[in-house]
Design an enzyme around this catalytic site. Structure first.
Site, PDB file in Angstrom:
ATOM      1  CB  THR A 234      -0.926  -0.008   1.247  1.00 16.31           C
ATOM      2  OG1 THR A 234      -1.803  -1.139   1.124  1.00 16.31           O
ATOM      3  CG2 THR A 234      -1.730   1.267   1.366  1.00 16.31           C
TER       4      THR A 234
ATOM      5  CG  ASN B  22      -6.260  -7.615  -6.068  1.00 17.63           C
ATOM      6  OD1 ASN B  22      -6.028  -6.886  -7.034  1.00 17.63           O
ATOM      7  ND2 ASN B  22      -7.192  -7.332  -5.181  1.00 17.63           N
TER       8      ASN B  22
ATOM      9  CD  GLN C 153      -2.241 -10.740  -4.781  1.00 19.66           C
ATOM     10  OE1 GLN C 153      -1.821 -11.898  -4.787  1.00 19.66           O
ATOM     11  NE2 GLN C 153      -2.824 -10.221  -3.721  1.00 19.66           N
TER      12      GLN C 153
ATOM     13  CB  ALA D  64       7.465  -8.959   2.739  1.00 19.41           C
ATOM     14  CG  HIS D  65       1.448  -9.516   3.553  1.00 19.96           C
ATOM     15  ND1 HIS D  65       0.163  -9.994   3.481  1.00 19.96           N
ATOM     16  CD2 HIS D  65       1.398  -8.242   3.094  1.00 19.96           C
ATOM     17  CE1 HIS D  65      -0.637  -9.042   2.997  1.00 19.96           C
ATOM     18  NE2 HIS D  65       0.096  -7.976   2.761  1.00 19.96           N
TER      19      HIS D  65
ATOM     20  CB  THR E 292      14.480   3.762  12.518  1.00 19.92           C
ATOM     21  OG1 THR E 292      15.021   4.964  13.065  1.00 19.92           O
ATOM     22  CG2 THR E 292      15.363   2.580  12.916  1.00 19.92           C
TER      23      THR E 292
ATOM     24  CB  CYS F 267      -9.230  -4.152   0.555  1.00 20.71           C
ATOM     25  SG  CYS F 267      -7.518  -4.607   0.720  1.00 20.71           S
TER      26      CYS F 267
END
Ligand code: PLP
Length: 381
Positions: A69, A147, A175, A196-197, A233, A321
């Site tokens: 996002t 997606n 995707q 990453a997920h 960071t 979503c």
């Protein structure tokens, strides 16, 4: 039975193992000059190389973000803010909300916005994009794979058509990553979003890949992190997990792509045998090996999802979503699917742990639940 891998994927145990030292005990800010800081910097650098290697770019082209996002928001807003408000944004109508809503926000701020519809197969035709582009266009954004339907878009052809017309090309490859080969240089795009997920990495970390000659206006201001393109960071553990997940995705891609394609075809055959009037959306389009969007006429998709959930099977209705909203999927509507059929949609997205036996069981349970719900609907008149 988890059949919702396009929503998120289980964290790979090897990814968790790589992350653990950065969550337990090890302390170091990558910006610190002492040895703990240098160790954290080295870990981030290694992950940057791993993510870069998966998509065929130099590590300096990777900007780590807090997910897909943020990468999409950075791409659209970062490019729009760099130019004037007279240069338009062009997005496809089947984009993820993180592209569509970022574009809508920019439109409210004064940027001209053009939306391009897909064809009936869920494919955005390159000529349609080129024809819709205003003379002064800052950015064109078309995702690499959808997606909901899994439809793969010809981003290279779109980029080839718009290059030379002064516009930049962004693609949301969230995707596609880990499911089909994603090679940034071959796509001809200037910017590409990753998360990453969706590849068995941690949630809350992603990246924007940037062409070497393309600059971007940062959204987050502060320190000089990520070569002054994204202050804050670094999420060291998350980034390390993303790197390890990228490495594993690269190792497993070819075998998983073949295995999942077979599994997908088996699922479609079984579902069609069980429910002959079931519709596979975008069936004629090249699709992701793991994704099947189904229409089950006469059944409400959301109710079917909940019935399957009670039977221990997790799928999604359209995109995660959008679920919970009673509106049918905008992606399916944009493809010209009727509201009634779009309301019956469920999305099955397979993954690394799924087996042929699970696919067969899914088809049996789907038939039983669809017949039950149709019976209830008939009884209710
Ligand atoms: C195509 C696409 N783009 C972007 C995202 C957002 O990624 P993230 O969940 O990392 O914010 C998703 C997640 O569902 C997606 O499917």
């Amino acid at each position: 039975m988890y059949l919702d891998h396009n929503a998120t994927t289980p964290l790979d145990p090897a990814v968790l193992e790589a992350m653990l030292p950065y969550l337990q005990g090890r302390c170091g800010n990558p910006s610190s000059v002492h040895q703990a800081g240098r160790a954290a910097r080295a870990a981030v650098d290694e992950a940057r190389e791993q993510v870069a290697a998966l998509v065929g770019v130099q590590p300096s082209q990777v900007i780590f973000t807090a997910g897909g996002t943020e990468a999409n928001n950075l791409a659209l807003k970062g490019i729009a803010l760099q130019g004037g408000r007279e240069a338009a944004l062009v997005v496809s109508a089947i984009e993820h909300p993180s592209v569509l809503q970022a574009a809508a926000h920019l439109q409210r701020q004064g940027w001209p916005l053009v939306q391009v519809a897909p064809d009936r197969d869920g494919v955005v035709q390159p000529e349609t994009v080129a024809a819709a582009m205003p003379a002064k266009t800052a950015l064109v954004s078309v995702m690499l794979a959808n997606n909901e339907t899994g439809a793969i878009q010809d981003v290279a052809a779109i980029a080839a058509l718009i290059r030379g017309r002064g516009a930049l090309m962004h693609t949301d490859a969230v995707q596609a990553l880990g499911k089909i080969p994603v090679h940034f240089p071959s796509l001809g795009a200037h910017l590409m979003s990753l998360s990453a997920h969706k590849i068995h990495g941690p949630q809350g970390v992603g990246a924007l890949i940037l062409d070497k000659r393309t600059g971007i206006e940062p959204l987050l201001h502060g320190g000089g992190h990520e070569r002054k393109r994204r202050a804050g960071t670094e999420n060291v553990a998350g980034i390390v997990g993303f790197g390890r997940a990228a490495q594993l995705a690269q190792e497993r891609l070819a075998a998983e792509q073949a295995r999942l394609t077979q599994l997908r075809e088996r699922l479609i055959a079984r579902v069609k045998a069980a429910l002959p009037d079931a519709v596979v959306f975008a069936e004629r389009a090249p699709r992701l090996p793991n994704t099947v969007a189904l229409g089950v006429p006469g059944v409400d998709g959301e109710t079917l999802l909940m019935s399957l959930d009670l039977m221990g099977i997790m799928v999604s209705s359209g995109s995660a979503c959008a679920s919970g909203s009673l509106e049918p999927s905008p992606v399916l509507l944009a493809m010209g699917v009727t509201r009634e059929l779009a309301r019956s949609a469920i999305r099955v997205s397979l993954g690394r742990e799924n087996t042929a036996a699970e696919v067969d069981l899914f088809a049996d349970v789907l038939r039983a639940q669809a017949e039950r719900l149709r019976g209830l609907a008939r009884a209710a008149g």
